[in-house]
Design an enzyme around this catalytic site. Sequence first.
Site, mmCIF file in Angstrom:
data_model
loop_
_atom_site.group_PDB
_atom_site.id
_atom_site.type_symbol
_atom_site.label_atom_id
_atom_site.label_comp_id
_atom_site.label_asym_id
_atom_site.label_seq_id
_atom_site.Cartn_x
_atom_site.Cartn_y
_atom_site.Cartn_z
ATOM 1 C CD GLU A 167 64.109 35.644 -40.962
ATOM 2 O OE1 GLU A 167 64.044 34.605 -41.629
ATOM 3 O OE2 GLU A 167 64.643 36.694 -41.384
ATOM 4 C CD GLU A 354 60.666 34.006 -43.870
ATOM 5 O OE1 GLU A 354 61.793 34.145 -44.404
ATOM 6 O OE2 GLU A 354 60.096 34.892 -43.224
#
Length: 444
Positions: A167, A354
């Site tokens: 991320e 995720e």
Amino acid sequence: MTLTRKDFPEGFTFGAATAAYQVEGHKFGGAGPTHWDTFSATPGNVVRAEDGALACDQYHRYGDDFDLLKAGNFDAYRFSTSWARVLPEGRGQVNQEGLDYYDRLTDALLERGLKPYQTLYHWEMPSALADLGGWTNPDIHNWFGDYVEIIDAKIGDRMEAIATINEPWCVAFLSHFLGAHAPGLRDIRATARAMHHVLKAHGEAMTRLRAKGRDNLGIVLNFDYCEAATEDPKDQKAAATADAIFNRWFIEAITKGTYPAEAMEGFAPHMPKGWKDDLKSHIHQPLDWLGVNYYTRHIHAHDETASAWPNGRDVQGHRATTQMGWEIYPEGLHHFLTRMSESYVGDLPLYVTENGMAWDDRVVNGAVNDPERAAFIQSHLAAMKRAIEDGANLQGFFYWSLLDNYEWAEGYEKRFGIVHVDFETLQRTPKASYHMLKDILAQD
């Protein structure tokens, strides 16, 4: 209709994910301090000023946690290795205890028939490097590359897949522009540099690992569905700018060698020297797979009161929300899986690395009933199935998270796990959502 393993292609990987600082217990095993220790110790940054010193104590309890994975019929575990555990000062002296821990962890996964999916960086910058500017320092890619080679020499040959960065939007924008995560800056110059340097570090890691013959390399990007509040051109621009910063910046740099114009409108004056050359020399190079993290959507409107770029504000949506206040919007996951395939990566393997939800879970009579999470998982599995039918080469899904854990600025307040953790006793209690997954992943 309840989807099961049989509704997905043969060989589809089902796993669960965690991250080092959130579960391991950073006070153990000779790990050095990180900028999260500093950030959490500063009043107002983290709920109750909590940190990851103990977390879930997976440093000592990984065997029990992996037994839960195996008993739950999962195929794989996505975990991260901590830079500060391997190199307490970020450079220089190696912490052998840290290397040995990851060696044991890897063996424990393989002994249980679980595939290890490694992430090299999940947000825990060593404090010594943070003191030198962290992601704003032009040498950060070389420091990261050195760490990558050290940990890879220990466990890389046994990894099913390796992700460079988790991320990067959170690493760079959330942390340097919005100030919500460590290092907690609100500085556009620092942000522009971090947005670029994190990609340069990704490229440096790719180059060094390719030189060692690794062919299972990717990156994990997070995506947020950006919708305009109205048809007004100003609202449309606000949504397009948010989409450029959050969703397009990183994937376009990697796959096209460019940065989106809507984001450069703000960042261009602040970019580091030589950034165009870096795009060609480091960043724009092939991936073996792409990780897609997805949680929610945001609705964007022009902010008439804003005095500086990006001049946008969030508007409340109408869907049900999670404990984080995030709208439950599974359509966005289908959108990004098909968008990545159609516009950026073609037939490259995709993984949902995720996806999950936080809820205020409680143990009642020894059990945790979380039907909201079970419904969330099923609706997002349905979105994945539709994306596969629409041509996305999706090859796996990792639920976030295996365990309730240290949820960064939210401390231990928000629970994402399919396994409940009592943070006083550290007792694990599988939730109803864990048992649902166990049943639907069973090989009949």
